[in-house]
Design a protein around this motif. Structure first.
Motif, PDB file in Angstrom:
ATOM      1  N   LYS A  57      11.636 -19.514 -18.226  1.00 54.30           N
ATOM      2  CA  LYS A  57      11.916 -20.949 -18.168  1.00 54.30           C
ATOM      3  C   LYS A  57      12.191 -21.528 -19.561  1.00 54.30           C
ATOM      4  N   SER A  58      11.283 -21.244 -20.483  1.00 49.46           N
ATOM      5  CA  SER A  58      11.458 -21.780 -21.840  1.00 49.46           C
ATOM      6  C   SER A  58      12.724 -21.215 -22.484  1.00 49.46           C
ATOM      7  N   THR A  59      12.951 -19.944 -22.228  1.00 51.34           N
ATOM      8  CA  THR A  59      14.154 -19.318 -22.789  1.00 51.34           C
ATOM      9  C   THR A  59      15.400 -20.062 -22.330  1.00 51.34           C
ATOM     10  N   ALA A  86      12.615 -31.388 -21.256  1.00 52.46           N
ATOM     11  CA  ALA A  86      11.173 -31.445 -21.450  1.00 52.46           C
ATOM     12  C   ALA A  86      10.556 -30.133 -20.991  1.00 52.46           C
ATOM     13  N   ASP A  87      10.019 -29.369 -21.973  1.00 56.33           N
ATOM     14  CA  ASP A  87       9.400 -28.088 -21.636  1.00 56.33           C
ATOM     15  C   ASP A  87       7.899 -28.282 -21.485  1.00 56.33           C
ATOM     16  N   GLU A  88       7.441 -28.305 -20.249  1.00 60.98           N
ATOM     17  CA  GLU A  88       6.036 -28.545 -19.930  1.00 60.98           C
ATOM     18  C   GLU A  88       5.481 -29.746 -20.693  1.00 60.98           C
ATOM     19  N   PRO A  89       6.046 -30.917 -20.461  1.00 60.43           N
ATOM     20  CA  PRO A  89       5.632 -32.100 -21.219  1.00 60.43           C
ATOM     21  C   PRO A  89       4.202 -32.522 -20.904  1.00 60.43           C
TER      22      PRO A  89
END
Ligand SMILES: Nc1ncnc2c1ncn2[C@@H]1O[C@H](COP(=O)(O)OP(=O)(O)OP(=O)(O)O)[C@@H](O)[C@H]1O
Ligand SMILES: [Mg+2]
Lengths: 237, 417
Positions: free
Chosen positions: A48-50, A169-172
């Motif tokens: 996901k982050s990638t 937004a990555d795991e905000p």
């Protein structure tokens, strides 16, 4: 008619750890429409982050193409990528990522300084977005003088200040309690609903994912599901 | 990002920096201070040299008895030699007999065509009295026929001595003005060793010397043998032939005095030549000191580079954040370069202040030593140079770390903890 804002076309990301190659994304194809609210879900380590980093021009794919507003970002020079990051995309990170030596106001001002906006206009705009996230009274505090939720609101203000089309937004909510987390997601919802931003967020929390309009599910570096969220939640009140 | 914004961020980075940055700055401070101190001492020496050189005539030689190899470079001209040189040949055949310069030598000199004037002189102390006050000053007996043409001194009042003069003197201005309670003037009579002398001229210098005809001097200075001289001043015809003429005179004197180059028992010196040698030596010494100072500046530069590398490492995450919100490589590069330049600038300015204080203190600490007689000179040039150099040092030392910072990939930088 829906127009595609972001398109991933056969995207691979392979991390090299010495001799070992770790494929984080394995042939991802996806189109994200302008004005969509996307939640990327999936297990830890699914990529996901990638994917977010690639969409946000923070990294380049090992293979495949990424189109942002029909421009192939894999061929753009560094300064153009920086400009895209500055003007088209606003980032919100799990760990807020504020500059510790600067006040909330200065943190929010920085993207505008990088875009060479005039001082007067820039500081007005920064104050405006800080008011929007409800931090007018604490804008001269440093991050260390703010709570986690407040810091994330500063980081949201910073992502908004340049009026970008896309918010990533990555795991905000990853570092926040459930109530504060919900508030953050509801802020994102309003940005999507009221301001017409395209919002892409990564989340573990399936309850929070319910606020999104579209769900993309990743597993082992592949998209296993793209679906409209039939029971999209609305913020209360 | 605009340049002044980069500068602002660099400035705030320096202000927020830790003790480490200040220690780095201290490194630059020491380097710049030592360069400034040495350059200003050098310039002071240079100025002193130049003012002395300008009063020296290039066509005047001094002959005196005795010879010491590598004659004392730093002593005032004419005092070189002394009686250290004991040669075995020449006129010093008998143990008891002193090595001297006398009438025979002067006679020999007269036969050399390149010589224009010869002024044999003796020097010694004598007691003087004036209006009931007494004192002791240096008395020089000169050949009054040639002295006025050979001396580098100028007259303030009155006239030089001339051939007909017997019991008259020319005195230094300090003796005239401040030695006695009452100043001495032209035509006043001074008592020297019980004999009366009339003042006919006052020199434009700061000395307390008395000049009188040599025949008179033999009578007032103790222990002087007739026709034996303390030194002989020689004026040559052609200044450009200085070296050749000196060689010629030396040869002639060696024959007359029956000595070889090894047993040489006299010194022939040119004050200008000696001054030039001395100047060359001092400038070598100065260059050497400057090289040492430069090394300390280089050490300072290494310190800056080290701090910058550490600072880039420390700020990796911040660099990632800034890139994520739109900073270009060149923005990051400039911020770090400005940061290094500011460290250099602050170090440079503090270094100049410290260096100026140091160079002001040195002459009082080592006051009487020959090199610092001229005091020191912190010139605008050396200040500007020091600032330019220290900023340059900062930029050069910061260049590689800044480039490294600018090349960091945003994802990698963001992941850094
Ligand atoms: N810089 C890297 N170097 C090597 N491997 C990496 C790197 N970044 C990620 N990976 C690997 O790539 C895979 C996907 O990582 P990614 O961070 O995209 O997962 P994620 O879905 O965001 O997980 P999480 O939910 O835990 O944040 C993982 O197996 C991870 O170990
Ligand atoms: Mg992740």
């Amino acid at each position: 008619m829906k127009d595609t804002l972001i398109a991933l076309d056969g995207v691979w990301k392979i991390y090299k750890m010495g001799e070992v190659e770790v494929p984080a994304l394995r042939g991802v194809d996806v189109d994200i429409n302008k004005g969509d609210f996307v939640a990327i879900i999936g297990a830890s380590g699914s990529g996901k982050s990638t994917m977010m980093n690639l969409v946000g021009c923070l990294d380049l794919p090992s293979k495949g193409k990424i189109f942002l507003k029909s421009k192939d970002i894999t061929t753009l020079p560094e300064s153009d990528l920086a400009a895209l990051r500055g003007r088209t995309i606003g980032f919100i990170f799990q760990q807020y990522n504020l500059l510790q030596n600067m006040t909330a106001f200065e943190n929010v001002l920085l993207p505008l300084e990088l875009q060479d906006m005039g001082d007067g206009k820039a500081s007005e705009r920064a104050k405006e977005v800080l008011k929007l996230v409800g931090l007018s009274d604490k804008m001269h505090n440093r991050p260390s003088q703010l709570s986690g939720g407040e810091q994330q609101r500063v980081s949201i203000a910073r992502s908004l200040v340049g009026d970008p089309e896309i918010i990533l937004a990555d795991e905000p909510t990853g570092a926040l309690d459930s109530v504060t987390g919900r508030e953050v997601i509801e802020t994102l919802y309003r940005l999507w609903k009221d301001e017409g931003k395209t919002v892409i967020m990564v989340t573990h929390d399936l309850h929070l994912a319910e606020y999104a309009h579209t769900h993309i599910e990743l597993k082992d570096g592949k998209i296993i599901k793209i679906a409209k969220n039939e029971k999209q939640k609305k913020p209360r009140g | 990002m605009k340049l002044h914004k980069c500068l602002k961020h660099a400035f705030s980075m320096v202000m927020h920096s830790k003790l480490r940055s200040w220690l780095t700055i201290l490194g630059i401070v020491i380097g710049v201070a030592s360069v400034i101190a040495i350059v200003s001492i050098g310039e002071g020496m240079q100025a002193e040299m130049e003012s002395r050189m300008s009063t020296m005539a290039g066509d005047i030689l001094t002959l005196s008895a005795g010879y010491s190899r590598g004659a004392s470079m730093f002593g005032p001209p004419g005092e070189g030699g002394g009686d250290r040189g004991g040669g075995s040949g020449g006129k010093a055949t008998k143990e008891s007999e002193k090595i001297v310069v006398d009438k025979t030598d002067v006679q020999a000199l007269k036969s050399i065509a390149e010589i224009l004037l010869i002024n044999p002189q003796i020097r010694g102390n004598a007691n003087i009295s004036y209006m009931g006050q007494e004192g002791s000053v240096s008395v020089t007996g000169i050949d009054q026929k040639v002295w006025s043409q050979i001396t580098t001194d100028n007259l303030k009042e009155g006239r030089f001595l001339d051939s007909a003069d017997k019991n008259v003197i020319v005195i230094g201005s300090s003796l005239a003005e401040s030695f006695f309670d009452h100043p001495l003037g032209i035509n006043q009579v001074l008592t020297i060793e019980g004999r009366s002398f009339r003042i006919v001229g006052i020199l434009d210098d700061d000395s307390r010397s008395i000049y009188m005809p040599i025949q008179a001097a033999y009578t007032v200075i103790e222990d002087k043998d007739m026709d034996v001289y303390d030194s002989v001043t020689i004026k040559i015809k052609d200044e450009d032939q200085l070296n050749e003429t000196m060689t010629k005179i030396e040869k002639k004197l060696m024959i007359i005095r029956h000595v070889t180059a090894k047993t040489k028992d006299f010194s022939l010196t040119s004050s200008k030549l000696m001054a030039a040698t001395r100047e060359a030596m001092l400038s070598t010494l100065n260059t050497f000191l400057l090289a040492i100072a430069a090394v300390s500046l280089i050490v300072g530069a290494v310190g800056v580079a080290n701090t910058m590398f550490t600072s880039v490492l420390e700020k990796t995450k911040d660099i990632g954040i800034m890139k994520a919100i739109g900073a270009r490589n060149s923005d990051i590069m400039l911020i770090f370069l400005f940061n290094a330049a500011l460290i250099g600038l602050v170090g440079g300015i503090l270094g100049i202040v410290l260096g100026s204080i140091l160079s002001g203190l040195l002459p009082t600490l080592f006051g009487s030593t020959m090199m610092l007689r001229g005091g020191t000179l912190v010139s605008l040039n050396s200040v500007l140079l020091a600032i330019a150099v220290s900023v340059g040092v900062g930029v050069i030392a910061g260049a590689i770390p800044a480039y490294q910072a600018s090349k960091l990939k945003p994802v990698d930088a963001l992941r850094y903890e």
